[in-house]
Design a protein around this motif. Structure first.
Motif, PDB file in Angstrom:
ATOM      1  N   GLY A 145       0.843  -1.297   0.064  1.00 22.87           N
ATOM      2  CA  GLY A 145       0.150   0.096  -0.008  1.00 22.87           C
ATOM      3  C   GLY A 145       0.756   1.305  -0.077  1.00 22.87           C
ATOM      4  N   LYS A 146       2.229   1.046  -0.400  1.00 23.33           N
ATOM      5  CA  LYS A 146       2.899   2.417  -0.348  1.00 23.33           C
ATOM      6  C   LYS A 146       2.718   3.151  -1.517  1.00 23.33           C
ATOM      7  CE  LYS A 146       6.811   0.276   2.458  1.00 23.33           C
ATOM      8  NZ  LYS A 146       8.093  -0.105   2.499  1.00 23.33           N
ATOM      9  N   LEU A 147       2.119   2.551  -2.522  1.00 25.11           N
ATOM     10  CA  LEU A 147       1.948   3.384  -3.652  1.00 25.11           C
ATOM     11  C   LEU A 147       0.274   3.366  -4.073  1.00 25.11           C
ATOM     12  CD1 LEU A 147       4.894   1.941  -6.309  1.00 25.11           C
ATOM     13  CD2 LEU A 147       4.751   4.182  -4.921  1.00 25.11           C
ATOM     14  N   GLY A 189      -4.011   2.662  -0.257  1.00 24.39           N
ATOM     15  CA  GLY A 189      -3.263   2.594  -1.462  1.00 24.39           C
ATOM     16  C   GLY A 189      -4.352   2.344  -2.684  1.00 24.39           C
ATOM     17  N   ILE A 190      -5.501   2.518  -2.275  1.00 23.28           N
ATOM     18  CA  ILE A 190      -6.475   2.270  -3.523  1.00 23.28           C
ATOM     19  C   ILE A 190      -7.107   3.661  -3.902  1.00 23.28           C
ATOM     20  CG2 ILE A 190      -8.451   1.252  -4.241  1.00 23.28           C
ATOM     21  CD1 ILE A 190      -6.387  -0.795  -4.184  1.00 23.28           C
ATOM     22  N   GLU A 191      -7.191   4.062  -5.043  1.00 25.18           N
ATOM     23  CA  GLU A 191      -8.000   5.340  -5.356  1.00 25.18           C
ATOM     24  C   GLU A 191      -8.877   4.912  -6.617  1.00 25.18           C
ATOM     25  OE1 GLU A 191      -7.501   9.900  -7.498  1.00 25.18           O
ATOM     26  OE2 GLU A 191      -5.748   8.475  -6.899  1.00 25.18           O
ATOM     27  N   VAL A 192     -10.123   5.129  -6.252  1.00 22.48           N
ATOM     28  CA  VAL A 192     -11.296   4.864  -7.159  1.00 22.48           C
ATOM     29  C   VAL A 192     -11.343   6.102  -8.270  1.00 22.48           C
ATOM     30  CG1 VAL A 192     -13.749   4.230  -7.867  1.00 22.48           C
ATOM     31  CG2 VAL A 192     -12.530   3.136  -5.952  1.00 22.48           C
ATOM     32  N   VAL A 193     -10.984   6.097  -9.597  1.00 18.48           N
ATOM     33  CA  VAL A 193     -11.001   7.045 -10.050  1.00 18.48           C
ATOM     34  C   VAL A 193     -12.200   7.111 -11.314  1.00 18.48           C
ATOM     35  CG1 VAL A 193      -8.458   7.235 -10.444  1.00 18.48           C
ATOM     36  CG2 VAL A 193      -9.571   5.933 -12.095  1.00 18.48           C
ATOM     37  N   GLY A 194     -13.088   6.008 -11.266  1.00 20.06           N
ATOM     38  CA  GLY A 194     -14.063   6.026 -12.256  1.00 20.06           C
ATOM     39  C   GLY A 194     -15.161   4.689 -12.004  1.00 20.06           C
ATOM     40  N   ILE A 195     -16.267   4.960 -12.408  1.00 22.55           N
ATOM     41  CA  ILE A 195     -17.059   3.740 -12.448  1.00 22.55           C
ATOM     42  C   ILE A 195     -18.036   3.817 -14.064  1.00 22.55           C
ATOM     43  CG2 ILE A 195     -17.365   3.549 -10.094  1.00 22.55           C
ATOM     44  CD1 ILE A 195     -20.032   5.049 -10.196  1.00 22.55           C
ATOM     45  N   ALA A 196     -18.151   2.503 -14.418  1.00 19.93           N
ATOM     46  CA  ALA A 196     -18.941   2.366 -15.557  1.00 19.93           C
ATOM     47  C   ALA A 196     -20.015   1.183 -15.354  1.00 19.93           C
ATOM     48  CB  ALA A 196     -17.993   2.066 -16.665  1.00 19.93           C
ATOM     49  N   GLU A 197     -21.129   1.328 -16.195  1.00 24.61           N
ATOM     50  CA  GLU A 197     -22.257   0.223 -16.023  1.00 24.61           C
ATOM     51  C   GLU A 197     -22.011  -0.735 -17.104  1.00 24.61           C
ATOM     52  OE1 GLU A 197     -26.130   1.849 -16.652  1.00 24.61           O
ATOM     53  OE2 GLU A 197     -25.326   3.116 -18.383  1.00 24.61           O
ATOM     54  N   LEU A 217     -11.817 -13.175 -10.245  1.00 21.25           N
ATOM     55  CA  LEU A 217     -12.175 -13.236  -8.830  1.00 21.25           C
ATOM     56  C   LEU A 217     -13.818 -13.546  -8.695  1.00 21.25           C
ATOM     57  CD1 LEU A 217      -9.976 -10.723  -7.259  1.00 21.25           C
ATOM     58  CD2 LEU A 217      -9.259 -13.079  -7.383  1.00 21.25           C
ATOM     59  N   LEU A 218     -14.255 -14.032  -7.614  1.00 19.22           N
ATOM     60  CA  LEU A 218     -15.588 -14.067  -7.362  1.00 19.22           C
ATOM     61  C   LEU A 218     -15.935 -12.979  -6.247  1.00 19.22           C
ATOM     62  CD1 LEU A 218     -15.960 -18.036  -7.312  1.00 19.22           C
ATOM     63  CD2 LEU A 218     -16.318 -16.486  -9.202  1.00 19.22           C
ATOM     64  N   LYS A 219     -17.282 -12.573  -6.550  1.00 20.82           N
ATOM     65  CA  LYS A 219     -17.551 -11.437  -5.653  1.00 20.82           C
ATOM     66  C   LYS A 219     -17.772 -11.736  -4.154  1.00 20.82           C
ATOM     67  CE  LYS A 219     -19.728  -8.683  -9.188  1.00 20.82           C
ATOM     68  NZ  LYS A 219     -21.155  -8.202  -9.966  1.00 20.82           N
ATOM     69  N   ASP A 220     -17.438 -12.887  -3.697  1.00 21.45           N
ATOM     70  CA  ASP A 220     -17.690 -13.345  -2.445  1.00 21.45           C
ATOM     71  C   ASP A 220     -16.568 -13.158  -1.248  1.00 21.45           C
ATOM     72  OD1 ASP A 220     -15.881 -15.397  -3.428  1.00 21.45           O
ATOM     73  OD2 ASP A 220     -17.102 -17.141  -2.633  1.00 21.45           O
ATOM     74  N   LEU A 221     -15.422 -12.459  -1.801  1.00 21.52           N
ATOM     75  CA  LEU A 221     -14.315 -11.979  -1.073  1.00 21.52           C
ATOM     76  C   LEU A 221     -14.574 -10.772  -0.262  1.00 21.52           C
ATOM     77  CD1 LEU A 221     -11.430 -11.200  -3.490  1.00 21.52           C
ATOM     78  CD2 LEU A 221     -13.682 -10.960  -3.871  1.00 21.52           C
ATOM     79  N   PRO A 222     -13.996 -10.503   1.001  1.00 18.39           N
ATOM     80  CA  PRO A 222     -13.894  -9.359   1.776  1.00 18.39           C
ATOM     81  C   PRO A 222     -13.231  -8.136   0.910  1.00 18.39           C
ATOM     82  CG  PRO A 222     -12.973 -11.230   2.794  1.00 18.39           C
ATOM     83  CD  PRO A 222     -12.895 -11.759   1.748  1.00 18.39           C
ATOM     84  N   ALA A 223     -13.669  -7.096   1.426  1.00 16.99           N
ATOM     85  CA  ALA A 223     -12.955  -5.874   0.816  1.00 16.99           C
ATOM     86  C   ALA A 223     -11.431  -5.587   0.743  1.00 16.99           C
ATOM     87  CB  ALA A 223     -13.494  -4.431   1.307  1.00 16.99           C
ATOM     88  N   ALA A 224     -11.025  -5.959   2.045  1.00 13.18           N
ATOM     89  CA  ALA A 224      -9.359  -6.015   2.301  1.00 13.18           C
ATOM     90  C   ALA A 224      -8.633  -7.003   1.304  1.00 13.18           C
ATOM     91  CB  ALA A 224      -9.091  -6.413   3.819  1.00 13.18           C
ATOM     92  N   GLU A 225      -9.252  -8.293   0.924  1.00 16.03           N
ATOM     93  CA  GLU A 225      -8.775  -9.169   0.117  1.00 16.03           C
ATOM     94  C   GLU A 225      -8.738  -8.783  -1.378  1.00 16.03           C
ATOM     95  OE1 GLU A 225      -9.910 -13.217   0.630  1.00 16.03           O
ATOM     96  OE2 GLU A 225      -9.609 -13.116   2.767  1.00 16.03           O
TER      97      GLU A 225
END
Length: 234
Positions: free
Chosen positions: A27-29, A55-63, A128-136
């Motif tokens: 998470g340093k970058l 270390g995460i920046e959401v820069v956009g979303i699309a449908e 990946l499947l959507k059943d994983l925790p946010a941190a993972e």
């Protein structure tokens, strides 16, 4: 759908140095992420969860995939989190078009073999499947940005099954009766029990067991049972 700025389709960013795996993973970058999903609640929920991760920046979303490929981002996304099944352009086709500009990590509820193979052939850097925790999920995004493909455990198992060569049992010349004796031996039956089950004399059973050991090239009944199990003879 959120857009930041315009970018020529197919344009690849060349000004950023290759990220260090350790720096990104720790998470340093900052990893810039685009989220593509046809369900508004899902994409906004993922965006909100990832925004809380270091270390995460959401820069956009699309449908859908079409919107994702038409978006122009500034700053440009490093990783696109992409659903598979979406109206219009699906995530697999979008992955093929986006892979020159960003790493694409599939995030879906579908663990279908065909989707997995097609996504990887389209250039996806993981599935990946959507059943994983946010941190993972955040860690997976970081690692994909650092060049380490990411797969859910069930997906890894399916991939192993897909690439593993089909099993072919060795050619062993055992008679049907010897095979039956071998099955009973593998089940832990003693010679007397085998004789009673197959209506044979104990002497005949002993001869069958001796022949089986010789033909399988093993030393004793335990090794015969293990060999038979491992080679699909029982």
């Amino acid at each position: 759908m959120n857009a930041i700025s315009k970018q020529t389709p197919g344009q690849q960013r060349t000004d950023d140095p290759a990220p260090s795996e350790s720096d990104v993973a720790n998470g340093k970058l900052t990893v810039r992420v685009l989220i593509v999903d046809d369900e508004r609640l899902v994409r906004e929920g993922i965006a909100a969860l990832l925004a809380l991760q270091p270390g995460i920046e959401v820069v956009g979303i699309a449908e859908n995939g079409s919107d994702a490929t038409e978006l122009a981002w500034d700053p440009h996304p490093d990783v696109a989190l992409m659903d598979v099944r979406m109206a219009g352009m699906d995530g697999i086709e979008a992955a093929r078009l986006l892979r020159a500009r960003a790493k694409v990590l599939m995030l879906t509820t579908f663990d279908d073999d065909d989707y997995i193979v097609r996504a990887l052939r389209a250039g996806a850097s993981g599935y990946l499947l959507k059943d994983l925790p946010a941190a993972e999920l955040a860690q997976a995004v970081r690692l994909v940005h650092a060049g380490v493909d990411q797969y859910s455990a069930t997906v890894s198992g399916r991939l192993a099954a897909l690439v593993r060569p089909p099993f072919t049992a060795p050619t062993i010349e055992l008679t049907p009766r010897e095979l039956e004796v071998l099955r009973l031996v593998a089940g832990g039956a003693a010679n007397r029990e085998i004789a009673r089950t197959m209506y044979l004399s104990e002497g005949t059973v002993k001869n069958h067991v001796s022949n089986i050991l010789s033909r399988l090239g093993v030393r004793d009944r335990i090794q015969a049972a293990i060999y038979a199990r491992d080679h699909g003879l029982i």
